[in-house]
Enzyme design. Structure first.
Site, mmCIF file in Angstrom:
data_model
loop_
_atom_site.group_PDB
_atom_site.id
_atom_site.type_symbol
_atom_site.label_atom_id
_atom_site.label_comp_id
_atom_site.label_asym_id
_atom_site.label_seq_id
_atom_site.Cartn_x
_atom_site.Cartn_y
_atom_site.Cartn_z
ATOM 1 N N ASN A 1 -0.548 -8.515 -11.937
ATOM 2 C CA ASN A 1 -0.106 -7.378 -12.753
ATOM 3 C C ASN A 1 1.411 -7.392 -12.937
ATOM 4 O O ASN A 1 1.917 -7.068 -14.009
ATOM 5 C CB ASN A 1 -0.584 -6.063 -12.154
ATOM 6 C CG ASN A 1 -2.041 -5.823 -12.459
ATOM 7 O OD1 ASN A 1 -2.430 -5.705 -13.607
ATOM 8 N ND2 ASN A 1 -2.860 -5.794 -11.431
ATOM 9 N N LYS B 1 7.949 4.384 9.430
ATOM 10 C CA LYS B 1 7.783 4.300 7.974
ATOM 11 C C LYS B 1 9.007 4.906 7.290
ATOM 12 O O LYS B 1 9.495 4.385 6.299
ATOM 13 C CB LYS B 1 6.501 5.017 7.566
ATOM 14 C CG LYS B 1 6.195 4.929 6.098
ATOM 15 C CD LYS B 1 4.841 5.550 5.781
ATOM 16 C CE LYS B 1 4.438 5.152 4.393
ATOM 17 N NZ LYS B 1 3.107 4.608 4.317
ATOM 18 N N MET C 1 0.191 -2.446 -1.195
ATOM 19 C CA MET C 1 -0.829 -1.988 -0.265
ATOM 20 C C MET C 1 -0.292 -1.074 0.835
ATOM 21 O O MET C 1 -0.747 -1.105 1.968
ATOM 22 C CB MET C 1 -1.559 -3.201 0.340
ATOM 23 C CG MET C 1 -2.259 -4.051 -0.710
ATOM 24 S SD MET C 1 -3.350 -3.130 -1.816
ATOM 25 C CE MET C 1 -4.646 -2.690 -0.677
ATOM 26 N N ARG C 2 0.685 -0.267 0.474
ATOM 27 C CA ARG C 2 1.209 0.738 1.399
ATOM 28 C C ARG C 2 1.205 2.086 0.686
ATOM 29 O O ARG C 2 1.442 2.171 -0.511
ATOM 30 C CB ARG C 2 2.628 0.401 1.829
ATOM 31 C CG ARG C 2 2.697 -0.879 2.597
ATOM 32 C CD ARG C 2 3.928 -0.963 3.469
ATOM 33 N NE ARG C 2 3.756 -2.073 4.363
ATOM 34 C CZ ARG C 2 3.173 -1.995 5.561
ATOM 35 N NH1 ARG C 2 2.745 -0.849 6.002
ATOM 36 N NH2 ARG C 2 3.041 -3.059 6.303
ATOM 37 N N ASN D 1 0.943 4.287 -10.429
ATOM 38 C CA ASN D 1 0.087 3.402 -9.649
ATOM 39 C C ASN D 1 -1.100 2.972 -10.497
ATOM 40 O O ASN D 1 -1.619 3.749 -11.296
ATOM 41 C CB ASN D 1 -0.425 4.099 -8.391
ATOM 42 C CG ASN D 1 -1.209 3.166 -7.490
ATOM 43 O OD1 ASN D 1 -0.851 2.005 -7.307
ATOM 44 N ND2 ASN D 1 -2.279 3.671 -6.911
ATOM 45 N N HIS E 1 -4.922 1.788 -10.073
ATOM 46 C CA HIS E 1 -5.988 1.831 -9.071
ATOM 47 C C HIS E 1 -7.284 1.295 -9.671
ATOM 48 O O HIS E 1 -7.667 1.703 -10.773
ATOM 49 C CB HIS E 1 -6.193 3.261 -8.556
ATOM 50 C CG HIS E 1 -7.166 3.322 -7.433
ATOM 51 N ND1 HIS E 1 -6.862 2.864 -6.168
ATOM 52 C CD2 HIS E 1 -8.448 3.739 -7.389
ATOM 53 C CE1 HIS E 1 -7.925 3.018 -5.388
ATOM 54 N NE2 HIS E 1 -8.891 3.549 -6.106
ATOM 55 N N SER F 1 -7.878 3.072 -13.239
ATOM 56 C CA SER F 1 -7.098 4.275 -13.541
ATOM 57 C C SER F 1 -5.619 3.965 -13.337
ATOM 58 O O SER F 1 -5.259 3.256 -12.404
ATOM 59 C CB SER F 1 -7.476 5.424 -12.596
ATOM 60 O OG SER F 1 -8.848 5.726 -12.675
ATOM 61 N N ASP G 1 -4.121 8.384 -4.074
ATOM 62 C CA ASP G 1 -4.773 8.190 -5.373
ATOM 63 C C ASP G 1 -5.176 9.517 -6.006
ATOM 64 O O ASP G 1 -6.197 9.608 -6.690
ATOM 65 C CB ASP G 1 -5.980 7.252 -5.239
ATOM 66 C CG ASP G 1 -5.573 5.865 -4.790
ATOM 67 O OD1 ASP G 1 -4.507 5.391 -5.214
ATOM 68 O OD2 ASP G 1 -6.314 5.247 -4.000
#
Length: 187
Positions: A14, A64, A87-88, A104, A106, A133, A142
């Site tokens: 992507n 984090k 992937m976070r 994002n 998804h 989406s 999400d």
């Protein structure tokens, strides 16, 4: 021209579609790739396009919040962040500081199948229609407002591999289109 960062963790298909989309060439400047895996294929794709890369390992930070504060300093002046296989989970700490738009991609028809392994979840659930989406990122996993969705009907002979391939084709087409619309409306 809008300055953007792309966050990715994997192959970068992507990332590649966004970076190489001719319609976006005079609309966005990809200033930075943020990646959390030193062996991710997306890093080479960024280097091949002379795009700066920030690679980090969460294990190298005490929290984090610590690594996100470093990332924030690198992106705070950019107009957009596009998550493309990152992937976070973006934390409330980061969202409170970065008041600009984060998108994002998804691989499910939200609100169904949030989180990891969404394609597999949808396929195993026997969904007749599977898709993607693109949504704004907020504090809920999400759960941000959906901007666009595309789907296809699952055929009897589809396998998880063929469904995954169809999902990726939708992603590669729709994400650049949504980004183009977003930045054109902002210009």
């Amino acid at each position: 021209m809008k300055k953007v960062a792309i966050f990715a963790s994997g192959t970068g298909s992507n990332f590649e579609k966004i970076a190489d989309d001719e319609r976006l060439k005079d609309k966005i400047s990809i200033e930075l790739l943020v990646c959390d895996r030193k062996d991710a294929a997306v890093i080479r794709k960024a280097h091949d396009r002379n795009i700066k890369v920030f690679i980090f390992s969460a294990k190298d930070f005490e929290s984090k919040e610590a690594y996100e504060s470093v990332i924030f300093e690198k992106v705070k002046d950019l107009d957009y962040i596009f998550l493309a296989g990152y992937m976070r989970i973006i934390s409330p700490y980061f969202l409170e500081r970065y008041k600009k738009t984060i998108l994002n991609l998804h691989p499910s028809l939200l609100p169904k199948f949030k989180g990891k392994d969404a394609i597999e979840q949808a396929f195993n659930a026997g969904e007749k229609e599977i898709g993607i989406s693109i949504h704004y990122v907020n504090e809920e996993l999400d759960g941000g407002e959906v901007i666009a969705q595309r789907s296809f009907v699952v055929q009897e002979d589809d396998t998880i591999e063929t469904v995954t391939e169809k999902v990726h084709k939708l992603e590669h087409k729709l994400y650049p289109e949504v980004i183009l619309k977003l930045v054109e409306e902002a210009l």
